[in-house]
Design an enzyme around this catalytic site. Structure first.
Site, PDB file in Angstrom:
ATOM      1  CB  ALA A  65      -0.912   0.019   1.235  1.00 23.39           C
ATOM      2  CE1 TYR A  66       2.054   7.701  -2.686  1.00 26.77           C
ATOM      3  CE2 TYR A  66       1.143   8.183  -0.517  1.00 26.77           C
ATOM      4  CZ  TYR A  66       1.834   8.589  -1.646  1.00 26.77           C
ATOM      5  OH  TYR A  66       2.316   9.874  -1.745  1.00 26.77           O
ATOM      6  CB  THR A  67       1.291   3.205   4.404  1.00 26.56           C
ATOM      7  OG1 THR A  67       2.719   3.157   4.269  1.00 26.56           O
ATOM      8  CG2 THR A  67       0.689   1.858   4.079  1.00 26.56           C
ATOM      9  CE1 TYR A 138      -3.159   4.335   3.496  1.00 25.82           C
ATOM     10  CE2 TYR A 138      -4.553   4.945   5.359  1.00 25.82           C
ATOM     11  CZ  TYR A 138      -3.751   4.014   4.706  1.00 25.82           C
ATOM     12  OH  TYR A 138      -3.566   2.772   5.264  1.00 25.82           O
TER      13      TYR A 138
HETATM   14  N1  LIG Z   1       0.450   1.265   9.255  1.00 27.97           N
HETATM   15  C1  LIG Z   1      -0.755   1.429   9.800  1.00 27.97           C
HETATM   16  O1  LIG Z   1      -0.913   2.057  10.855  1.00 27.97           O
HETATM   17  C2  LIG Z   1      -1.971   0.853   9.113  1.00 27.97           C
HETATM   18  C3  LIG Z   1      -3.219   1.074   9.710  1.00 27.97           C
HETATM   19  C4  LIG Z   1      -4.354   0.536   9.096  1.00 27.97           C
HETATM   20  C5  LIG Z   1      -4.223  -0.203   7.937  1.00 27.97           C
HETATM   21  N2  LIG Z   1      -2.990  -0.375   7.365  1.00 27.97           N
HETATM   22  C6  LIG Z   1      -2.922  -1.157   6.133  1.00 27.97           C
HETATM   23  O2  LIG Z   1      -2.204  -2.337   6.427  1.00 27.97           O
HETATM   24  C7  LIG Z   1      -1.475  -2.751   5.278  1.00 27.97           C
HETATM   25  C8  LIG Z   1      -0.023  -2.968   5.655  1.00 27.97           C
HETATM   26  O3  LIG Z   1       0.485  -1.739   6.164  1.00 27.97           O
HETATM   27  P1  LIG Z   1       1.982  -1.626   6.687  1.00 27.97           P
HETATM   28  O4  LIG Z   1       1.960  -0.766   7.904  1.00 27.97           O
HETATM   29  O5  LIG Z   1       2.629  -2.957   6.723  1.00 27.97           O
HETATM   30  O6  LIG Z   1       2.579  -0.749   5.498  1.00 27.97           O
HETATM   31  P2  LIG Z   1       4.096  -0.390   5.186  1.00 27.97           P
HETATM   32  O7  LIG Z   1       4.982  -0.809   6.301  1.00 27.97           O
HETATM   33  O8  LIG Z   1       4.107   1.018   4.726  1.00 27.97           O
HETATM   34  O9  LIG Z   1       4.395  -1.351   3.964  1.00 27.97           O
HETATM   35  C9  LIG Z   1       3.753  -1.195   2.741  1.00 27.97           C
HETATM   36  C10 LIG Z   1       4.634  -1.845   1.709  1.00 27.97           C
HETATM   37  O10 LIG Z   1       3.979  -1.766   0.444  1.00 27.97           O
HETATM   38  C11 LIG Z   1       4.992  -1.616  -0.501  1.00 27.97           C
HETATM   39  N3  LIG Z   1       4.484  -1.088  -1.760  1.00 27.97           N
HETATM   40  C12 LIG Z   1       4.149   0.188  -2.062  1.00 27.97           C
HETATM   41  N4  LIG Z   1       3.768   0.252  -3.342  1.00 27.97           N
HETATM   42  C13 LIG Z   1       3.865  -0.988  -3.858  1.00 27.97           C
HETATM   43  C14 LIG Z   1       3.620  -1.546  -5.117  1.00 27.97           C
HETATM   44  N5  LIG Z   1       3.214  -0.797  -6.157  1.00 27.97           N
HETATM   45  N6  LIG Z   1       3.823  -2.877  -5.292  1.00 27.97           N
HETATM   46  C15 LIG Z   1       4.258  -3.634  -4.276  1.00 27.97           C
HETATM   47  N7  LIG Z   1       4.539  -3.164  -3.051  1.00 27.97           N
HETATM   48  C16 LIG Z   1       4.329  -1.846  -2.854  1.00 27.97           C
HETATM   49  C17 LIG Z   1       5.978  -0.661   0.115  1.00 27.97           C
HETATM   50  O11 LIG Z   1       7.193  -0.824  -0.539  1.00 27.97           O
HETATM   51  P3  LIG Z   1       8.314   0.334  -0.548  1.00 27.97           P
HETATM   52  O12 LIG Z   1       9.028   0.126   0.729  1.00 27.97           O
HETATM   53  O13 LIG Z   1       9.107   0.000  -1.765  1.00 27.97           O
HETATM   54  O14 LIG Z   1       7.589   1.646  -0.635  1.00 27.97           O
HETATM   55  C18 LIG Z   1       5.995  -1.157   1.560  1.00 27.97           C
HETATM   56  O15 LIG Z   1       7.027  -2.104   1.756  1.00 27.97           O
HETATM   57  C19 LIG Z   1      -1.721  -1.678   4.218  1.00 27.97           C
HETATM   58  O16 LIG Z   1      -2.792  -2.088   3.410  1.00 27.97           O
HETATM   59  C20 LIG Z   1      -2.156  -0.480   5.014  1.00 27.97           C
HETATM   60  O17 LIG Z   1      -2.993   0.370   4.250  1.00 27.97           O
HETATM   61  C21 LIG Z   1      -1.872   0.120   7.934  1.00 27.97           C
END
Ligand SMILES: NC(=O)c1ccc[n+]([C@@H]2O[C@H](COP(=O)([O-])OP(=O)(O)OC[C@H]3O[C@@H](n4cnc5c(N)ncnc54)[C@H](OP(=O)(O)O)[C@@H]3O)[C@@H](O)[C@H]2O)c1
Length: 318
Positions: A65-67, A138
């Site tokens: 995701a784009y987070t 987002y």
């Molecule tokens: N973090 C939170 O607090 C939170 C809360 C609620 C929900 N979520 C959801 O939970 C899920 C996991 O979040 P997370 O915290 O693990 O996120 P994260 O640590 O930001 O990791 C997201 C990963 O997605 C990769 N990515 C971005 N664009 C991509 C693409 N086009 N193809 C393949 N990979 C790509 C990024 O790679 P790069 O490193 O190369 O950019 C990054 O490694 C997401 O769906 C997010 O929306 C997160």
């Protein structure tokens, strides 16, 4: 077909996780193939096809995701390309190959207002069918992502989570970036006093707990005990907290004085993207699906910090 037999023996299913260098992707990497964006880019059809061919998964978990919530405010097209269109492309590819898809989404699909304008400490936690009304770029791109996933692949499962953290063990496992709990532990070492917002309520969730919940869900499905196809579920740490409570609890578990953290209001910390006042997620849908709720956030926080705190003190309590 690809090398499906190269999966580690988990007793579960062959899982491919997108976003393998992110928090959740990393937490699942012990039991799944979890390539980074360089190998599996969900905005690139050829990359998706090649990864599905190579890894031959039974299940794909979309954790890519784009987070960058603030960054998305000035780059909504960039966020949409990944969170909406990329998720949709992955869903089409999975549907065409008969692959189960679990798509991870977010509390930011909600407006962030306290339901009924009541007290956030006691207001009812949000259910999947409560109205979504995102206030951020987002959140809009993630909500549209849910819709494009389900319209392409009606048997996919949407799992919304919230306030994800890995904690100070990020350093140990070489995970890039930071998260709120890891940042609080770092600031404990760098500053005498901190100010943290105390008027935003949510569901702190450790990536380990969420990964465990997702794996339990897949194991239960494999055993024929549950069927979450086509559902939207909430999976987040139990209970509720403000950021200040979470920070203070992190200090406490780390052996530091929580009174070094001063509560403040959101107006003292204006951000490009407005933060939800209330995004506490209910575990009712998860339980109704036949799954064990994720642990209370305080219990999980202990697990995330205790080992680090012990190591940081050379095994001595302070
Ligand atoms: N973090 C939170 O607090 C939170 C809360 C609620 C929900 N979520 C959801 O939970 C899920 C996991 O979040 P997370 O915290 O693990 O996120 P994260 O640590 O930001 O990791 C997201 C990963 O997605 C990769 N990515 C971005 N664009 C991509 C693409 N086009 N193809 C393949 N990979 C790509 C990024 O790679 P790069 O490193 O190369 O950019 C990054 O490694 C997401 O769906 C997010 O929306 C997160």
């Amino acid at each position: 077909m690809g090398s499906g037999d190269s999966y580690r023996p988990t007793g579960l299913v062959r899982i491919l996780v997108t976003g393998g260098r992110g928090q959740l992707g990393h937490a699942l990497s012990g039991v799944a193939h979890a390539p980074g964006r360089g190998e599996l880019n969900i905005t690139d059809h050829a990359s998706i096809a090649a990864a599905l061919e190579r890894h031959d998964p039974e299940v794909v978990i979309n954790a890519a995701a784009y987070t960058d919530v603030d960054g998305a405010e000035s780059d909504e097209a960039g966020a949409r390309a990944i969170n909406t269109d990329g998720a949709g492309s992955l869903a089409v590819a999975c549907r065409d190959r008969g692959i189960r898809l679990i798509h991870i989404s977010t509390d930011y699909v909600f407006s962030g207002e306290v339901p009924g304008g009541g007290d956030p400490a006691t207001a009812p936690a949000l259910q999947p069918d409560d109205p979504a009304a995102p206030r951020t770029a987002y959140g809009r791109t993630k909500l549209a992502g849910e819709q494009s996933v389900l319209s392409a692949h009606p048997e996919a499962t949407i799992v919304r989570t919230a306030w994800l953290y890995t904690g100070p063990n990020r350093e140990k496992i070489d995970l890039a970036g930071s998260d709120f709990v890891a940042t609080m532990v770092r600031l404990e070492r760098e500053r005498d006093q901190l100010t943290v917002v105390d008027d935003q309520w949510g569901s702190p969730t450790s990536t380990q707990a969420l990964a465990g919940g997702l794996l339990e869900m897949l194991a239960a499905e494999k055993a024929g005990r549950v069927d979450t196809r086509g559902l939207t579920l909430h999976a987040a740490g139990g209970g509720r907290a403000t950021w200040c409570e979470l920070a203070r609890e992190a200090f406490r578990r780390y052996g530091a004085d929580p009174d070094r953290i001063r509560p403040c209001s959101s107006s003292e910390f204006p951000r490009p993207a407005p933060r939800p006042t209330f995004s506490v997620l209910s575990d009712a849908s998860w339980r109704a699906a036949g799954l064990a709720p994720l642990p209370d956030w305080r219990a999980d926080l202990s697990a995330a910090i205790a080992e680090h705190a012990h190591r940081a003190r050379g095994g001595r309590d302070r």
